[in-house]
Every structure is written in structure tokens, then in C-alpha cells.
Write an enzyme that holds these catalytic residues in place. Sequence first.
Site, short mmCIF file in Angstrom:
data_model
loop_
_atom_site.label_atom_id
_atom_site.label_comp_id
_atom_site.label_asym_id
_atom_site.label_seq_id
_atom_site.Cartn_x
_atom_site.Cartn_y
_atom_site.Cartn_z
CG ASP A 21 -1.07 3.43 6.66
OD1 ASP A 21 -2.15 3.51 5.38
OD2 ASP A 21 -0.68 3.50 7.42
CG ASP A 36 -1.69 1.28 1.65
OD1 ASP A 36 -2.04 1.77 0.18
OD2 ASP A 36 -2.20 1.10 2.41
CD GLU A 76 -4.32 1.04 -1.96
OE1 GLU A 76 -5.23 0.11 -1.45
OE2 GLU A 76 -5.30 2.56 -1.73
#
Length: 185
Positions: A145, A12, A72
Site C-alpha cells: 500500500d 493510496d 488514487e
Amino acid sequence: MVIKEKLILGIDPGTSVMGYGLISCQKQKINLIQFGVIHLSKYPNHEIKLKKIYDRVSELTSEYLPDEVALEAPFYGENIQSMLKLGRAQGVAMAAALNKEIPINEYAPRRIKQAVTGNGNASKEQVASMIQTLLKLDGSPKLLDATDALAVAICHHFSSGVGVNSSKGKNSWKAFISENPKRVK
């Protein structure tokens, strides 16, 4: 026929905090290997942050030798500068994986949330809760996260035709629940 275990590194990307999570998968079985975050806001400039991202992803790929990396994709926002910085962070993470010739896949935030929770508009807390259930984590995850990065890896696994929302075989939550009663609280 023996199904090989596959290691997936989920990332991420971020410029303040970057999450990472590594899972091993064999058919529908998913095991947590490692997860964490890199706190980047303490570094004085964007270039140093990018170097830290590259270094950490390089360390993870060298240590664990993942078969694939899932990231992502940056989402579109109103702040163009933030989006450019996020894109650079993602690019540096990609470069570190590509340097080791590891295949990369990108997923939109909405698709990741949909794959993991069944709701493309799920909150970070809802994603973390589902990750906790899927991976049987003790306690409530504090590093959102990192759980987002694990969600990216799990989304990739499911997208490969093996998991809950795969296109092969049964692909509903009802089927998942009936096949995995111990994984649902």
C-alpha cells in the site's frame, strides 16, 4: 533558471490500510523522502478510522509541507458499501490537505499503473518492483500500500510533463531507458 524542488505526497486511501509516500522531484530526478502505512483494521468503527486518516495526513502535511497531494481515485466495484467507505476515506484525506491549502490531484488506478510500469493492468508486486527500481530502494518492499502511494506521487510527477510518460518531449520507455541506463536493471 533554477528549477525548484517539488514535494509530492501520494496517498493510496483505504479503510483497512492506507498507504502514503512522499517524494521530492527536480526535473527528472526523484528522491524518496518518507513512506509508510496506517493500519486501520484494528480500530472498532469507521468513524475512528476516518479520524486516524485525517490526523495522519494532517501530521504529514504539517511536517513535510508538500507542494501537492496526489490521491488514487476509488475504483468501481460490485460492493457499494465498500466503495462508499473508500470514498469517505479519500474525502477525509483530501480535507486534511485542503485544510493546509495544498492542491490535490486524483488519478485512476489504471493510469497510475500505466505511468509507473507501462502496463495499466500491472499487479501490486509489479508496481512495487518498479518503485524499487525508480527510487533505488534496497530489498523488496513489503508494504504494497505504501509503494502504491509512491506510485501515485510518481504518476503525478510524470503527469506534470517531466517524467517518463510526459506529454512534453520524448515520451517512450525506449527514450527513458536510453536517457537513464543506470535506473534500469
